[in-house]
Design a protein around this motif. Structure first.
Motif, PDB file in Angstrom:
ATOM      1  N   ALA A 145       0.847  -1.206   0.000  1.00  0.00           N
ATOM      2  CA  ALA A 145       0.000   0.000   0.000  1.00  0.00           C
ATOM      3  C   ALA A 145       0.880   1.253   0.000  1.00  0.00           C
ATOM      4  O   ALA A 145       0.570   2.249  -0.673  1.00  0.00           O
ATOM      5  CB  ALA A 145      -0.937  -0.014   1.209  1.00  0.00           C
ATOM      6  N   MET A 146       2.009   1.202   0.736  1.00  0.00           N
ATOM      7  CA  MET A 146       2.945   2.343   0.716  1.00  0.00           C
ATOM      8  C   MET A 146       3.474   2.567  -0.699  1.00  0.00           C
ATOM      9  O   MET A 146       3.540   3.690  -1.195  1.00  0.00           O
ATOM     10  CB  MET A 146       4.142   2.069   1.643  1.00  0.00           C
ATOM     11  N   ASN A 147       3.852   1.468  -1.332  1.00  0.00           N
ATOM     12  CA  ASN A 147       4.385   1.567  -2.694  1.00  0.00           C
ATOM     13  C   ASN A 147       3.344   2.186  -3.636  1.00  0.00           C
ATOM     14  O   ASN A 147       3.639   3.106  -4.408  1.00  0.00           O
ATOM     15  CB  ASN A 147       4.800   0.172  -3.176  1.00  0.00           C
ATOM     16  N   MET A 148       2.112   1.692  -3.537  1.00  0.00           N
ATOM     17  CA  MET A 148       1.058   2.224  -4.409  1.00  0.00           C
ATOM     18  C   MET A 148       0.758   3.686  -4.090  1.00  0.00           C
ATOM     19  O   MET A 148       0.449   4.475  -4.992  1.00  0.00           O
ATOM     20  CB  MET A 148      -0.200   1.363  -4.292  1.00  0.00           C
ATOM     21  N   ALA A 149       0.829   4.065  -2.808  1.00  0.00           N
ATOM     22  CA  ALA A 149       0.580   5.467  -2.443  1.00  0.00           C
ATOM     23  C   ALA A 149       1.621   6.373  -3.102  1.00  0.00           C
ATOM     24  O   ALA A 149       1.317   7.494  -3.507  1.00  0.00           O
ATOM     25  CB  ALA A 149       0.598   5.636  -0.931  1.00  0.00           C
ATOM     26  N   CYS A 150       2.849   5.866  -3.229  1.00  0.00           N
ATOM     27  CA  CYS A 150       3.902   6.646  -3.892  1.00  0.00           C
ATOM     28  C   CYS A 150       3.685   6.688  -5.398  1.00  0.00           C
ATOM     29  O   CYS A 150       3.667   7.757  -6.014  1.00  0.00           O
ATOM     30  CB  CYS A 150       5.272   6.043  -3.585  1.00  0.00           C
ATOM     31  N   VAL A 151       3.495   5.489  -5.997  1.00  0.00           N
ATOM     32  CA  VAL A 151       3.443   5.417  -7.464  1.00  0.00           C
ATOM     33  C   VAL A 151       2.131   6.006  -8.007  1.00  0.00           C
ATOM     34  O   VAL A 151       2.136   6.726  -9.000  1.00  0.00           O
ATOM     35  CB  VAL A 151       3.609   3.949  -7.925  1.00  0.00           C
ATOM     36  N   LEU A 152       1.019   5.712  -7.349  1.00  0.00           N
ATOM     37  CA  LEU A 152      -0.277   6.134  -7.887  1.00  0.00           C
ATOM     38  C   LEU A 152      -0.704   7.516  -7.392  1.00  0.00           C
ATOM     39  O   LEU A 152      -1.357   8.260  -8.118  1.00  0.00           O
ATOM     40  CB  LEU A 152      -1.365   5.120  -7.517  1.00  0.00           C
ATOM     41  N   PHE A 153      -0.377   7.837  -6.126  1.00  0.00           N
ATOM     42  CA  PHE A 153      -0.887   9.083  -5.536  1.00  0.00           C
ATOM     43  C   PHE A 153       0.198  10.151  -5.358  1.00  0.00           C
ATOM     44  O   PHE A 153      -0.078  11.246  -4.885  1.00  0.00           O
ATOM     45  CB  PHE A 153      -1.526   8.807  -4.164  1.00  0.00           C
ATOM     46  N   GLY A 154       1.444   9.810  -5.680  1.00  0.00           N
ATOM     47  CA  GLY A 154       2.495  10.828  -5.641  1.00  0.00           C
ATOM     48  C   GLY A 154       3.055  11.146  -4.270  1.00  0.00           C
ATOM     49  O   GLY A 154       3.731  12.171  -4.097  1.00  0.00           O
ATOM     50  N   LEU A 155       2.820  10.303  -3.266  1.00  0.00           N
ATOM     51  CA  LEU A 155       3.474  10.534  -1.972  1.00  0.00           C
ATOM     52  C   LEU A 155       4.963  10.241  -2.093  1.00  0.00           C
ATOM     53  O   LEU A 155       5.375   9.413  -2.924  1.00  0.00           O
ATOM     54  CB  LEU A 155       2.865   9.632  -0.886  1.00  0.00           C
TER      55      LEU A 155
END
Ligand code: DI6
Ligand code: FE
Length: 385
Positions: free
Chosen positions: A309-319
């Motif tokens: 979920a952390m990875n997706m938050a970075c890749v998809l949401f730009g965190l």
């Protein structure tokens, strides 16, 4: 996080009692039971602040159908969707439900999660909702993680109340919330406030009763459309509003005033191939704490990995990886009303932390499929395996 000074952590009675640069430590003062982690990274134990980890059955076949183009409405007509998980969950007794849910809780814990929020919401009768909450608590004991339980009876309208949603809300308000509160089985109450869930007015009825019973509130808000549920949640001092892809500027202002945390759930966004991104920049500009969670559930986010979920938050949401890390520690603890105890390494906080085989903290959100956890310490005790 880029300061690589070696630090010693002192633990007493399950709490962090001192945090000192190694160069200042007087070695003759060290206690006998000391552990040299040899320069490994130590972080607070991770917090997954939004899961539906307790359920029976699987929806893999429904997913296969969706991939081949069968519309969701058609799947629901054939008995699929949330209600298929409700049938499978009702069919299991507590032991069966523990057995079914254990691999998911175990998977989260084995990647460093020390506190998990688990919702009910697949029982939808008084007995089955309480059964789910008891199972959630039991799983916490078994996996040696803290479990925050949330009554999500307002997840879907059960078949026996089809066409009578207001009557079902009355059942929630008059029987389910009082019973869950009385039994001490729920920390919070959640509502799926959505055009395919519960209206804003129905949500408010549930929130008002929850607060009367001393329970915190939180909501699945603005996931698929904007019902202004976040502003309502803010008015009830909600712990968190979750999803928030369709959150408006008005909602952001309300959240900033109430101090409510916004929880991003990139797993569901990815799995449903959603297009509307949550307003991350506006949330940040308003200084609203942003948490990240798995939303682990069989229909829209079948992912038992908070690091993913952390990875997706970075890749998809730009965190940034650092923002994602704050999202699964400090801000996630706040989203569960536990910021005073969890989510940070500081004196007086609980000694629940992780030792990682990593060179840099960004690695926590970076490589999937290889588990970097060396060991987890829970309330001062090092866990085996
Ligand atoms: N929003 C979701 O994405 C999940 N629940 C909710 O309120 C869906 C849960 C499921 O499909 O089983
Ligand atoms: Fe959810």
């Amino acid at each position: 996080m880029t300061d690589t000074t070696l630090v010693a952590l002192g633990v007493q009675n399950g709490r962090l009692a001192c945090i000192q640069p190694m160069v200042e430590v007087n070695h003759s003062d060290l206690p006998v039971d000391q552990v040299d982690v040899k320069g490994a990274w130590v972080t607070p134990a991770l917090v997954d602040c939004h899961t539906h980890a307790v359920y029976g059955g699987s929806r893999a076949q429904e997913w296969e159908m969706r991939l081949s183009g069968v519309p969701y409405a058609e799947i629901a007509k054939q008995g699929g969707g949330i209600l298929s998980t409700v049938r499978a969950t009702r069919a299991l007794d507590e032991a069966g439900l523990i057995e079914a849910s254990w691999p998911r809780v175990k998977a989260l814990a084995s990647e460093g999660v020390g506190c998990i929020e688990i919702k009910s919401g697949y029982g939808l009768t008084l007995a089955d909702e309480l059964k789910m909450l008891r199972v959630a608590r039991r799983l916490g004991d078994l996996a040696q993680v803290e479990v925050s339980t949330t009554l999500l009876a307002a997840h879907a309208v059960p078949p026996e109340y089809a066409g009578r949603t207001d009557d079902y809300v009355t059942l929630i308000c008059e029987e389910m919330i009082p019973a869950a509160a009385e039994a001490g089985l729920a920390d919070a109450v959640d509502v799926f406030c959505e055009h395919i869930g519960f209206t804003r007015d129905q949500t408010e009825r549930v929130f008002a009763v929850a607060r009367q019973h001393g329970l915190a509130v939180k909501g699945h808000m603005e996931q698929l459309s904007d019902l202004d549920g976040s502003a309502l949640a803010a008015a009830y001092q909600a712990w968190s509003v979750d999803h928030v892809e369709f959150l408006s500027e008005k909602g952001i202002v309300a959240l900033a005033q109430s101090g409510t945390t916004a929880v991003l759930l990139p797993g569901a966004f990815y799995f449903l191939r959603e297009k509307q991104l949550p307003p991350v920049a506006a949330l940040q500009a308003a200084n609203i704490p942003i948490a990240v969670a798995t939303d682990l559930n069989p229909g829209t986010s079948p992912f038992a990995s908070l690091r993913w979920a952390m990875n997706m938050a970075c890749v998809l949401f730009g965190l940034t990886p650092q923002q994602a890390f704050a999202g699964v520690t400090r801000h996630a603890a706040k989203a569960l009303g536990r910021a005073d105890r969890l989510g940070e390494l500081s004196i007086g906080r609980e000694a629940s932390f992780c030792v990682w085989n990593i060179q840099h903290p960004a690695e926590l959100a970076y490589q999937m499929g290889v588990n970097p956890l060396r060991c987890r310490v829970w309330r001062g005790a090092k866990l085996e395996g």
